[in-house]
Each structure stands twice: as structure tokens, then as C-alpha cells.
Design a protein around this motif. Structure first.
Motif, PDB file in Angstrom:
ATOM      1  N   ASP A 196       0.866  -1.393  -0.034  1.00  0.00           N
ATOM      2  CA  ASP A 196      -0.081  -0.046  -0.077  1.00  0.00           C
ATOM      3  C   ASP A 196       0.691   1.241  -0.001  1.00  0.00           C
ATOM      4  O   ASP A 196       0.443   2.164  -0.678  1.00  0.00           O
ATOM      5  CB  ASP A 196      -0.861   0.017   1.364  1.00  0.00           C
ATOM      6  CG  ASP A 196      -2.086  -1.068   1.219  1.00  0.00           C
ATOM      7  OD1 ASP A 196      -2.357  -1.566  -0.057  1.00  0.00           O
ATOM      8  OD2 ASP A 196      -2.639  -1.211   2.116  1.00  0.00           O
ATOM      9  N   ALA A 197       2.221   1.284   0.740  1.00  0.00           N
ATOM     10  CA  ALA A 197       2.967   2.243   0.662  1.00  0.00           C
ATOM     11  C   ALA A 197       3.357   2.612  -0.697  1.00  0.00           C
ATOM     12  O   ALA A 197       3.493   3.897  -1.069  1.00  0.00           O
ATOM     13  CB  ALA A 197       3.950   2.112   1.637  1.00  0.00           C
ATOM     14  N   ILE A 198       3.791   1.645  -1.417  1.00  0.00           N
ATOM     15  CA  ILE A 198       4.226   1.536  -2.660  1.00  0.00           C
ATOM     16  C   ILE A 198       3.156   2.337  -3.597  1.00  0.00           C
ATOM     17  O   ILE A 198       3.280   3.332  -4.553  1.00  0.00           O
ATOM     18  CB  ILE A 198       4.997   0.669  -3.408  1.00  0.00           C
ATOM     19  CG1 ILE A 198       6.144   0.215  -2.399  1.00  0.00           C
ATOM     20  CG2 ILE A 198       5.359   0.635  -4.761  1.00  0.00           C
ATOM     21  CD1 ILE A 198       6.909  -1.346  -2.679  1.00  0.00           C
ATOM     22  N   GLY A 199       2.260   1.736  -3.791  1.00  0.00           N
ATOM     23  CA  GLY A 199       1.047   2.403  -4.440  1.00  0.00           C
ATOM     24  C   GLY A 199       0.508   3.716  -4.292  1.00  0.00           C
ATOM     25  O   GLY A 199       0.052   4.435  -4.807  1.00  0.00           O
ATOM     26  N   SER A 200       0.823   4.306  -2.741  1.00  0.00           N
ATOM     27  CA  SER A 200       0.420   5.500  -2.376  1.00  0.00           C
ATOM     28  C   SER A 200       1.186   6.662  -3.080  1.00  0.00           C
ATOM     29  O   SER A 200       0.720   7.617  -3.196  1.00  0.00           O
ATOM     30  CB  SER A 200       0.460   5.633  -0.921  1.00  0.00           C
ATOM     31  OG  SER A 200       1.943   5.618  -0.592  1.00  0.00           O
ATOM     32  N   VAL A 201       2.409   6.300  -3.642  1.00  0.00           N
ATOM     33  CA  VAL A 201       2.991   7.202  -4.312  1.00  0.00           C
ATOM     34  C   VAL A 201       2.611   7.470  -5.604  1.00  0.00           C
ATOM     35  O   VAL A 201       2.700   8.756  -5.979  1.00  0.00           O
ATOM     36  CB  VAL A 201       4.615   6.762  -4.683  1.00  0.00           C
ATOM     37  CG1 VAL A 201       5.435   7.710  -5.413  1.00  0.00           C
ATOM     38  CG2 VAL A 201       5.328   6.438  -3.141  1.00  0.00           C
ATOM     39  N   PHE A 202       1.825   6.565  -6.291  1.00  0.00           N
ATOM     40  CA  PHE A 202       1.228   7.112  -7.517  1.00  0.00           C
ATOM     41  C   PHE A 202      -0.228   7.192  -7.396  1.00  0.00           C
ATOM     42  O   PHE A 202      -0.781   7.630  -8.556  1.00  0.00           O
ATOM     43  CB  PHE A 202       1.322   5.642  -8.271  1.00  0.00           C
ATOM     44  CG  PHE A 202       2.848   4.945  -8.403  1.00  0.00           C
ATOM     45  CD1 PHE A 202       3.662   5.530  -9.286  1.00  0.00           C
ATOM     46  CD2 PHE A 202       3.281   3.979  -7.778  1.00  0.00           C
ATOM     47  CE1 PHE A 202       4.944   5.118  -9.489  1.00  0.00           C
ATOM     48  CE2 PHE A 202       4.637   3.619  -7.481  1.00  0.00           C
ATOM     49  CZ  PHE A 202       5.681   4.233  -8.488  1.00  0.00           C
ATOM     50  N   ARG A 203      -0.964   7.449  -6.467  1.00  0.00           N
ATOM     51  CA  ARG A 203      -2.088   7.860  -6.189  1.00  0.00           C
ATOM     52  C   ARG A 203      -2.117   9.378  -6.046  1.00  0.00           C
ATOM     53  O   ARG A 203      -1.866   9.720  -4.879  1.00  0.00           O
ATOM     54  CB  ARG A 203      -3.079   7.112  -5.250  1.00  0.00           C
ATOM     55  CG  ARG A 203      -3.412   5.867  -5.819  1.00  0.00           C
ATOM     56  CD  ARG A 203      -4.267   5.304  -4.968  1.00  0.00           C
ATOM     57  NE  ARG A 203      -3.953   4.768  -3.563  1.00  0.00           N
ATOM     58  CZ  ARG A 203      -3.223   4.014  -3.101  1.00  0.00           C
ATOM     59  NH1 ARG A 203      -2.890   2.932  -3.664  1.00  0.00           N
ATOM     60  NH2 ARG A 203      -2.755   3.880  -1.629  1.00  0.00           N
ATOM     61  N   ARG A 204      -2.638  10.190  -6.799  1.00  0.00           N
ATOM     62  CA  ARG A 204      -2.615  11.617  -6.528  1.00  0.00           C
ATOM     63  C   ARG A 204      -3.801  11.904  -5.563  1.00  0.00           C
ATOM     64  O   ARG A 204      -4.956  11.321  -5.940  1.00  0.00           O
ATOM     65  CB  ARG A 204      -2.928  12.501  -7.884  1.00  0.00           C
ATOM     66  CG  ARG A 204      -1.858  12.428  -8.765  1.00  0.00           C
ATOM     67  CD  ARG A 204      -2.038  13.107 -10.101  1.00  0.00           C
ATOM     68  NE  ARG A 204      -0.866  13.350 -10.880  1.00  0.00           N
ATOM     69  CZ  ARG A 204      -0.732  14.041 -11.896  1.00  0.00           C
ATOM     70  NH1 ARG A 204      -1.760  14.833 -12.523  1.00  0.00           N
ATOM     71  NH2 ARG A 204       0.420  14.280 -12.899  1.00  0.00           N
ATOM     72  N   ASN A 205      -3.553  12.937  -4.671  1.00  0.00           N
ATOM     73  CA  ASN A 205      -4.722  13.633  -4.034  1.00  0.00           C
ATOM     74  C   ASN A 205      -4.076  14.992  -3.539  1.00  0.00           C
ATOM     75  O   ASN A 205      -3.588  15.641  -4.421  1.00  0.00           O
ATOM     76  CB  ASN A 205      -5.057  12.672  -2.848  1.00  0.00           C
ATOM     77  CG  ASN A 205      -3.839  12.825  -1.830  1.00  0.00           C
ATOM     78  OD1 ASN A 205      -3.016  13.067  -1.940  1.00  0.00           O
ATOM     79  ND2 ASN A 205      -4.541  12.149  -0.620  1.00  0.00           N
ATOM     80  N   PHE A 206      -4.121  15.403  -2.555  1.00  0.00           N
ATOM     81  CA  PHE A 206      -4.129  16.818  -2.181  1.00  0.00           C
ATOM     82  C   PHE A 206      -2.732  16.951  -1.603  1.00  0.00           C
ATOM     83  O   PHE A 206      -2.096  17.939  -1.565  1.00  0.00           O
ATOM     84  CB  PHE A 206      -5.052  17.255  -1.062  1.00  0.00           C
ATOM     85  CG  PHE A 206      -5.008  16.467   0.288  1.00  0.00           C
ATOM     86  CD1 PHE A 206      -4.128  16.336   1.319  1.00  0.00           C
ATOM     87  CD2 PHE A 206      -6.042  15.288   0.284  1.00  0.00           C
ATOM     88  CE1 PHE A 206      -4.214  15.448   2.207  1.00  0.00           C
ATOM     89  CE2 PHE A 206      -6.288  14.518   1.243  1.00  0.00           C
ATOM     90  CZ  PHE A 206      -5.218  14.474   2.460  1.00  0.00           C
ATOM     91  N   ASP A 207      -2.033  15.790  -1.597  1.00  0.00           N
ATOM     92  CA  ASP A 207      -0.540  15.883  -1.148  1.00  0.00           C
ATOM     93  C   ASP A 207       0.526  16.030  -2.445  1.00  0.00           C
ATOM     94  O   ASP A 207      -0.096  15.154  -3.443  1.00  0.00           O
ATOM     95  CB  ASP A 207      -0.065  14.750  -0.546  1.00  0.00           C
ATOM     96  CG  ASP A 207      -0.645  14.736   0.912  1.00  0.00           C
ATOM     97  OD1 ASP A 207      -0.802  15.777   1.692  1.00  0.00           O
ATOM     98  OD2 ASP A 207      -0.929  13.722   1.641  1.00  0.00           O
ATOM     99  N   PRO A 208       1.397  16.608  -2.425  1.00  0.00           N
ATOM    100  CA  PRO A 208       2.223  16.758  -3.748  1.00  0.00           C
ATOM    101  C   PRO A 208       3.135  15.643  -3.852  1.00  0.00           C
ATOM    102  O   PRO A 208       3.113  14.949  -2.620  1.00  0.00           O
ATOM    103  CB  PRO A 208       3.204  17.941  -3.600  1.00  0.00           C
ATOM    104  CG  PRO A 208       2.937  18.235  -1.633  1.00  0.00           C
ATOM    105  CD  PRO A 208       1.577  17.721  -1.528  1.00  0.00           C
ATOM    106  N   LEU A 209       3.789  15.213  -4.869  1.00  0.00           N
ATOM    107  CA  LEU A 209       4.417  14.091  -5.190  1.00  0.00           C
ATOM    108  C   LEU A 209       5.738  13.972  -4.145  1.00  0.00           C
ATOM    109  O   LEU A 209       5.829  12.876  -3.591  1.00  0.00           O
ATOM    110  CB  LEU A 209       5.102  14.221  -6.517  1.00  0.00           C
ATOM    111  CG  LEU A 209       6.044  12.933  -6.772  1.00  0.00           C
ATOM    112  CD1 LEU A 209       5.416  11.588  -6.625  1.00  0.00           C
ATOM    113  CD2 LEU A 209       6.705  13.092  -8.258  1.00  0.00           C
TER     114      LEU A 209
END
Length: 372
Positions: free
Chosen positions: A318-331
Motif C-alpha cells: 500500500d505504501a508503494i501504491g500510495s506514491v502513484f495515487r494523486r490527491n491533495f498531497d504533492p509528489l
């Protein structure tokens, strides 16, 4: 439709309020402005800060304010503090029963069309009500403002909460909440709720989270518009004894994960009752903040971890996948969070504990040191 009520304790209510003068309805850019603000304060043994909270509520630049204080069986000098405001507030005294029941009692007594649950150790800025009223609209479930971190002596420190680089639109907030159960929001005191929204939830029963703001924060973007005011209008006190200081006990991380699961269940049940679109079924696993709590829980008290099917491997994926899911947090932030989670999951236990301490406890220790 309200959730199931719980059995409330017998309350001893003392009316300390004069007739509240009626304020004329003012036209704003969105709709007719709200008339009355209800500031509800649930207090338990916070006599040191309670007077400041009450004073800030009474000092707001709005003509129609009611302040209701529920003392939840305090054993300190809270009653003396409350009674010093006789004639300006409404006081309710009850046996110690917890925040949820205290806020149920306060809400039942209140009459405002805008409701704020002010923590007894926080404070409102004078312009809070005016800013909220200017942002009001017919579909608003809550208006949220930023918070300034302060220490026990009212000295500001640290970033604003939430630390925003832009003003999110209500539609964005709803989409984020449905996708991942999270959106940029302050905790309890900086949220002004529409009464018509709260009436669908209150009284909050024992099947829901013990903290009132959990249920309200989770449902507000799913059931209407959440409007953001990018201005620090609430003082958020951190003094080491805050319940949000998760570092005081290792099992608090498991507790927070369990609360998130309960919050998600509440959102699904009430949305279904109201005919509102439900969050994604996998939204909990997509929450970046919960991901950090999961990692801490899995390393500190794995035997108590409450999330079914979760483990270090699952959290790492899930941590790795979270990098590629855009939301309100910048990359950049998404990468930092994912890196921290992966490090906590993989590191030897002593290093994992240090990483968790630095992330969740250090700022509270700094605020205590500044006070001392």
C-alpha cells in the motif's frame, strides 16, 4: 435520520445565559448568513485552559453567540472556572461519561444554526464567526478554518493545520473523502457545522466512535459541501497531555486504527440510510495517514493490530501504491510518507521505534520543553 441514541446520565443543568439578542440575517456572497452560533465545550479536568476557551467564544465578533459548557465530572477546579462566567453561558454538570455523551448533552441544549465543538484547551480568534458566515451556503455541512499551534502559554509554534498551499474546492474534498476516507481538515475546534447536518447524526450512539469529531469529520464531505477558509482562526494547544499525543502509550496506534475502521463503518451505515453515495470499499487502505498508523501499530503492538488481513507486507504494498495515487498531497510528500512507512516496516525494532517517536511524539515534547 438520527443514529440510535444511547442512555444518557441524569444531568444537572444550570442556566447561566441571558436572553440572547436576535441578529439580523445578513446577505453574503453565498446565501443568507447564519444567525446564531452555538459554541459547545466538553470539559474534563482542564481548569488550567477552560477559562481561556470560554473567553474566546464570548469574544467573537458576532451578535448572537450561545456558549454551552458541559463539565464531564471534573475533579479539579473546573466548576469554579465555569461559575465565574455566570450570566454569560449555559452550564451542564454530569458524572464522568466521556466526550461523546457530553457533546450529545450540549447539542440537545443548543439552538444555533451553526455549531462548533470547541475543545476545552483550544481558543477561537475573534474573527472566526464572521469568516465562517461569509463562507456559508445552502449546501454547506461544515466550514473549516486553519489552526495555529500554540503551547501551554499561548505561544505559537510550528506549521498551520492543515498546512495548505491552495484552497480545495468542496467537490475535490468530497472526491478525496470517498476515495481514501481523508481530506485536508483540521481537528475538532476549527470546524463549524450546519445544524441541519448534525441533526442527521445526533445523538451519537455507543456504536460509533467515542470522539465526536471523528463521526462529524468523516460524514461532512459525503453529505454536503465542506468549505475551507485559508486563515488561522483557531488556536490549537499542544501541551503534552493531549489525547492526540500517540506516543504516550504504544497501544494508541492500534486504537487509532480501530477508530478508523469504526468511523468507516459509521460512514457507510449513515450514507446508506440517507441515500448518499458510499466511500470506495477499499478506501481505508488508500488513506496515507492511516497507513502511517498501521505501520506503527504493526511494529509496536502487532498482537493488538485490529485491521483484518493487514500485515507488514500488505502495508508495504500500500505504501508503494500510495506514491502513484494523486490527491491533495504533492509528489514529494507522497514519496516521504511512503519512504517512512517502508523504513518503519523493514527496520530493526529499536530503529523503528525511534522513527515512530520522531514522527508522532517529538513535537509534543518540544512544546512541553518550551513551556518548562
Amino acid at each position: 435520520m438520527a443514529v440510535h441514541p444511547d442512555t444518557e446520565p441524569v444531568q444537572r443543568s444550570t442556566a447561566f445565559t441571558d436572553d440572547v439578542r436576535a441578529a439580523p440575517r445578513a446577505q453574503t456572497g453565498h446565501s443568507i448568513s447564519p444567525r446564531r452560533f452555538s459554541i459547545l465545550i466538553a470539559n474534563y479536568n482542564y481548569d488550567r485552559f477552560l477559562g481561556r476557551a470560554i473567553e474566546s467564544a464570548l469574544a467573537m465578533d458576532w451578535p448572537d453567540i450561545e456558549v454551552i459548557v458541559v463539565d464531564d465530572g471534573s475533579t479539579d477546579n473546573s466548576r469554579e472556572v465555569i461559575e465565574s462566567f455566570a450570566g454569560s453561558i449555559t452550564a451542564i454538570y454530569q458524572d464522568n461519561s466521556g466526550q461523546r455523551i457530553a457533546n450529545n448533552a450540549a447539542f440537545a441544549q443548543s439552538t444555533g444554526d451553526v455549531v462548533v465543538f470547541l475543545d476545552a484547551d483550544d481558543a477561537l480568534e475573534p474573527g472566526f464567526a464572521t469568516a465562517v458566515a461569509a463562507a456559508w451556503g445552502p449546501a454547506v455541512t461544515k466550514v473549516q478554518v486553519q489552526m495555529q499551534l500554540i503551547d501551554a502559554e499561548d505561544r505559537p509554534f510550528g506549521d498551520l493545520i492543515p498546512d495548505l498551499s491552495f484552497r480545495p474546492e468542496p467537490a475535490q474534498i468530497t472526491a478525496w473523502a470517498r476515495s481514501s476516507t481523508e481530506y485536508p481538515t483540521p481537528p475538532g475546534s476549527a470546524n463549524a457545522y450546519a445544524r441541519r447536518f448534525l441533526e442527521q447524526l445526533f445523538p451519537i450512539g455507543p456504536e460509533h466512535d467515542s470522539a465526536t469529531d471523528s463521526t462529524c469529520l468523516a460524514l461532512a464531505p459525503l453529505m454536503g459541501d465542506v468549505v475551507t477558509v485559508v486563515e488561522p482562526l483557531v488556536l490549537y494547544r499542544q501541551h503534552g497531555a493531549n489525547d492526540s499525543n500517540l506516543g504516550t502509550r504504544p497501544d494508541k496506534f492500534a486504537r487509532e486504527v480501530a477508530r478508523a475502521i469504526k468511523r468507516q463503518h459509521t460512514a457507510e451505515v449513515i450514507c446508506a440510510q440517507q441515500g448518499v453515495e458510499l466511500p470506495r470499499p477499499d478506501s481505508l487502505r488508500r488513506s496515507r495517514h492511516l497507513l502511517q498508523l498501521r505501520a506503527a501499530s504493526l511494529r509496536l503492538t502487532p498482537e493488538c493490530h485490529p485491521m483484518p488481513g493487514d500485515g507488514r507486507l500488505t502495508a508495504g504494498i500500500d505504501a508503494i501504491g500510495s506514491v502513484f495515487r494523486r490527491n491533495f498531497d504533492p509528489l514529494k510528500k507522497r514519496v516521504i510518507v511512503a519512504g517512512w512507512v517502508l523504513a518503519v516496516l523493514a527496520a530493526p525494532a529499536p530503529l523503528a521505534r525511534k522513527l515512530i517517536h520522531k514522527r508522532f511524539t517529538e513535537r509534543f515534547e518540544n512544546s512541553e520543553a518550551a513551556t518548562g
